[in-house]
Design an enzyme around this catalytic site. Structure first.
Site, PDB file in Angstrom:
ATOM      1  N   ARG A  27     -37.706  29.176-106.621  1.00 39.57           N
ATOM      2  CA  ARG A  27     -37.353  30.146-105.579  1.00 39.57           C
ATOM      3  C   ARG A  27     -37.835  31.556-105.909  1.00 39.57           C
ATOM      4  O   ARG A  27     -37.771  32.450-105.077  1.00 39.57           O
ATOM      5  CB  ARG A  27     -35.836  30.176-105.395  1.00 39.57           C
ATOM      6  CG  ARG A  27     -35.281  28.878-104.892  1.00 39.57           C
ATOM      7  CD  ARG A  27     -33.821  29.040-104.650  1.00 39.57           C
ATOM      8  NE  ARG A  27     -33.604  29.929-103.531  1.00 39.57           N
ATOM      9  CZ  ARG A  27     -33.268  29.540-102.316  1.00 39.57           C
ATOM     10  NH1 ARG A  27     -33.104  28.273-102.075  1.00 39.57           N
ATOM     11  NH2 ARG A  27     -33.080  30.391-101.349  1.00 39.57           N
ATOM     12  N   HIS A 512     -69.303  30.240 -84.028  1.00 40.59           N
ATOM     13  CA  HIS A 512     -69.062  31.557 -83.433  1.00 40.59           C
ATOM     14  C   HIS A 512     -68.699  32.598 -84.483  1.00 40.59           C
ATOM     15  O   HIS A 512     -68.030  33.573 -84.171  1.00 40.59           O
ATOM     16  CB  HIS A 512     -67.967  31.459 -82.368  1.00 40.59           C
ATOM     17  CG  HIS A 512     -68.342  30.545 -81.249  1.00 40.59           C
ATOM     18  ND1 HIS A 512     -69.264  30.868 -80.281  1.00 40.59           N
ATOM     19  CD2 HIS A 512     -67.965  29.269 -80.988  1.00 40.59           C
ATOM     20  CE1 HIS A 512     -69.422  29.845 -79.456  1.00 40.59           C
ATOM     21  NE2 HIS A 512     -68.644  28.855 -79.869  1.00 40.59           N
ATOM     22  N   LYS A 611     -40.555  29.407-103.081  1.00 42.96           N
ATOM     23  CA  LYS A 611     -40.103  28.440-102.082  1.00 42.96           C
ATOM     24  C   LYS A 611     -39.008  29.112-101.274  1.00 42.96           C
ATOM     25  O   LYS A 611     -38.183  29.829-101.843  1.00 42.96           O
ATOM     26  CB  LYS A 611     -39.527  27.233-102.836  1.00 42.96           C
ATOM     27  CG  LYS A 611     -39.322  26.014-101.979  1.00 42.96           C
ATOM     28  CD  LYS A 611     -40.581  25.209-101.903  1.00 42.96           C
ATOM     29  CE  LYS A 611     -40.388  23.921-101.158  1.00 42.96           C
ATOM     30  NZ  LYS A 611     -41.697  23.389-100.718  1.00 42.96           N
TER      31      LYS A 611
HETATM   32  C1  F6R Z   1     -46.832  26.270 -97.738  1.00 40.52           C
HETATM   33  C2  F6R Z   1     -45.398  26.406 -97.549  1.00 40.52           C
HETATM   34  C3  F6R Z   1     -44.909  27.499 -96.686  1.00 40.52           C
HETATM   35  C4  F6R Z   1     -43.708  27.031 -95.859  1.00 40.52           C
HETATM   36  C5  F6R Z   1     -43.122  28.206 -95.062  1.00 40.52           C
HETATM   37  C6  F6R Z   1     -41.961  27.759 -94.204  1.00 40.52           C
HETATM   38  O1  F6R Z   1     -47.142  25.215 -98.584  1.00 40.52           O
HETATM   39  O2  F6R Z   1     -44.624  25.669 -98.104  1.00 40.52           O
HETATM   40  O3  F6R Z   1     -45.917  27.999 -95.866  1.00 40.52           O
HETATM   41  O4  F6R Z   1     -44.124  26.013 -95.004  1.00 40.52           O
HETATM   42  O5  F6R Z   1     -42.694  29.202 -95.943  1.00 40.52           O
HETATM   43  O6  F6R Z   1     -40.933  27.260 -94.988  1.00 40.52           O
HETATM   44  P1  F6R Z   1     -39.775  26.365 -94.392  1.00 40.52           P
HETATM   45  O7  F6R Z   1     -40.411  25.092 -93.924  1.00 40.52           O
HETATM   46  O8  F6R Z   1     -38.825  26.145 -95.518  1.00 40.52           O
HETATM   47  O9  F6R Z   1     -39.186  27.128 -93.255  1.00 40.52           O
END
Ligand code: F6R
Length: 616
Positions: A27, A512, A611
């Site tokens: 995180r 393009h 994350k």
């Molecule tokens: C890319 C990735 C991010 C998430 C985005 C949305 O690999 O993981 O682009 O897709 O931050 O996150 P969620 O799905 O948790 O809302």
């Protein structure tokens, strides 16, 4: 974004907190710290860098206390330094606080506190919050029966604009933690003679599976044996204790080198879980128990609006393609971060969808809330059970993909694609799709996990290709129709984990502008499925080849490309149009993964990323 763990119980807190931080490191991984209550005071250890750095630093302190709070940071206010790491201690050393979120009015509060003689060691908004709690703690109590500590936190939060998930210690209240949330996730784990606060279930599931998902505006006061929850306005809250259904093993890496690899290889199972129990008895359509809308409601809908961020936004684009293609209902897709500030006109017959793995992405949550304010019914396709988005949506579809720890989304993404395909079927069967086409479609969906397993068998070949291509610094990903979003996803995967510049484009749009990038130094990854535009794709490939561009082609088995046109070929199994995006995603995940490994990148924790993006 940022991980919080707090522990109060009978064991030494430090090792439990550091184990929790290790599980939460995905995180945020700029810095980490712990604050432990012992000997009538609060002691802090914190370090820039990974949790491993903190563990070494904490070992020097020989912590023995059984209550503490901890944090792994993704920097917002202030650079990545030891001083800016959390926890922060108040000027008088009485209050320690960890925070996930952003205090928007921190400057005004800081000026107020400076005038009162408080001092600051960091550049963070969190230290401002900490000193504000200390300030209120020095004041007379006004709430009968409430501890001064709890009251000080509550009064502080009245003055905070912005978002927060916080956990707080006070040196005068040994064995107590006060925690609160607004806009940032926070969960209470209810244990045996111990309680844990965490921003994510994965930090506490090794100690308890009994959890209370706190809601925005709630404050929890926790001791080893007890807890009580109130709202900011002091109303009592009756807690609902949920049971976490996944075990700690599913959040461990096992024999894999990285979580990303593990999660790529878990995709077939994740897809099976997404489909379980979701087909009609006659095998001609999908069923979703959680949408809370009946067939008549669905038939009245004349437009869908999908909103998300990142990979989930790419899933929305696939949903758009499939719903329009099979159900013939118009779909609009928007970035959640744009929708929330764009005053999009309301259409009473529209249904609003968000897609989110975590269920905590702040922009997606804000879009959901804005849509609800405008009167839309909001559905969520979501992996995070009990997450804020799952709870605030009017209905939804859980992905059941299990915990996704690798920062780059893989299994959650393909599960979102499959659920979108199922949803397109569901809407199509209420309109013009025939029974036999429905049965054919359902059978195709059911076959997808095995086709994914077959595609994964290409891993050794893709690894060899990755070794040859890891040296390039620019890539194009080109696809058409439902594979244009997969071209975007391929480019995103590559850039986020290997720091290679990559762009996704509709293949024919390439001429393009992006064609100017083509040279021997800029390879293109082409999606070339069988179908009516196969020859058009071959023409686009010829245009690249004529300019000496290298081509990696992802081609349906049995389709013949003109000899020498592609430098590398990755075959994918023939499949139904609705499941093609799922199948075509697997090779680009593997390619990005192996290129990142080849370049020595930290695949699971790419720089600057985290994350679950819980700040704006
Ligand atoms: C890319 C990735 C991010 C998430 C985005 C949305 O690999 O993981 O682009 O897709 O931050 O996150 P969620 O799905 O948790 O809302």
């Amino acid at each position: 974004m940022c991980g919080i763990v707090g522990y109060v119980g009978k064991h030494k807190a430090v090792s439990i907190l550091i184990e929790g931080l290790n599980r939460l490191e995905y995180r945020g991984y700029d810095s980490a710290g712990v604050a432990i209550q012992q000997n009538g005071r609060i002691e802090v250890a914190k370090k820039a860098g990974r949790v491993a750095n903190l563990a070494r630093e904490a070992a020097k302190h020989h912590f023995t206390g059984t209550a503490g709070i901890s944090h792994t940071r993704w920097a917002t206010h202030g650079g990545v330094t030891d001083a800016n790491a959390h926890p922060h201690l108040s000027s008088d050393d009485k209050i320690a606080l960890v925070h996930n979120g952003v205090v928007e009015n921190y400057d005004a509060i800081k000026r107020f506190l400076l005038a009162k003689g408080y001092t600051f060691k960091s550049e963070t908004d969190t230290e401002v919050l900490t000193n504000l709690v200390a300030y209120h703690y020095t004041k007379e109590t006004t709430v009968e029966g409430e501890s001064r500590f709890l009251e000080a936190v509550r009064k502080t939060l009245y003055h905070v604009e912005g978002t927060y998930g916080i956990a707080v210690l006070c040196s005068d209240f040994p064995g107590e933690i006060v925690a609160a949330r607004k806009g940032s996730p926070l969960i209470l784990g209810v244990g045996q003679d111990e309680n844990i606060i965490a921003s994510d279930v994965s930090a506490l599931v090794s100690r308890t599976q009994r959890v209370v998902y706190l809601k925005d505006g709630e404050i929890v006061h926790v001791t080893a044996r007890d807890f009580s929850i109130t709202t900011l306005d002091q109303a009592d809250v009756s807690p609902v204790i949920d049971k976490v259904t996944w075990s700690i093993e599913s959040a461990e890496m096992g024999a894999h080198a990285h979580f990303m690899e593990k999660e790529i290889f878990e995709q077939a199972t994740a897809l099976e879980n997404a489909m379980r129990g979701r087909f009609s008895e006659d095998g001609s359509t999908a069923n979703f128990g959680g949408l809370n809308l009946n067939a008549a409601d669905f038939r009245a809908i004349d437009r869908f609006v999908f909103c998300s961020c990142g990979s989930a936004w790419h899933a929305c684009l696939v949903a758009e393609h499939l719903i329009e293609r099979f159900a013939r209902v118009p779909v609009e897709v928007d970035y959640a971060s744009e929708f929330r500030y764009r005053n999009s006109p309301l259409d009473p017959h529209s249904l609003f969808f968000v897609i989110s793995q975590s269920g905590e992405t702040i922009d997606t949550l804000a879009a959901l809330r804005e849509a609800k304010r405008k009167g839309y019914k909001v559905m969520a396709i979501c992996n995070g059970v009990g997450s804020t988005i799952a709870r605030e949506a009017d209905g939804g579809i859980y992905q059941h993909a299990g915990p996704e720890i690798g920062v780059a989304s893989t299994k959650a993404f393909t599960s979102q694609l499959l659920i979108s395909a199922m949803f397109a079927l569901y809407v199509a069967r209420m309109r013009d799709m025939s029974f036999s086409d429905g049965v054919h479609y359902v059978n195709a969906l059911k076959a997808t996990p095995d086709l994914v397993r077959r595609t994964l068998e290409q891993a050794p070949r893709i690894r060899e290709i990755a070794k040859r291509y890891a040296k390039y610094n620019d890539f194009l990903f080109l696809g058409r129709l439902s594979l244009f979003p997969i071209a975007l996803e391929g480019a995103l995967k590559l850039k986020e984990i290997s720091y290679i510049h990559a762009e996704g484009y509709p293949a024919a749009e390439m001429k393009h502008g992006p064609i100017a990038l083509i040279s021997e130094e800029c390879p293109s990854v082409f999606f070339v499925p069988k179908g009516e535009i196969f020859n058009k794709l071959v023409s686009s490939m010829q245009e690249i080849k004529a300019r000496k561009g290298k081509i990696i082609a992802i081609v349906t088995e049995g389709c013949e490309l003109p000899p020498g046109l592609a430098d590398e070929i990755i075959p994918i199994p023939d499949c139904h149009e609705a499941t093609l995006p799922v199948i075509a995603t697997v090779p680009v995940q593997l390619l990005s993964y192996y290129i990142a490994v080849e370049r020595g990148c930290d695949v699971d924790k790419p720089r600057n990323l985290a994350k679950s993006v819980t700040v704006e």
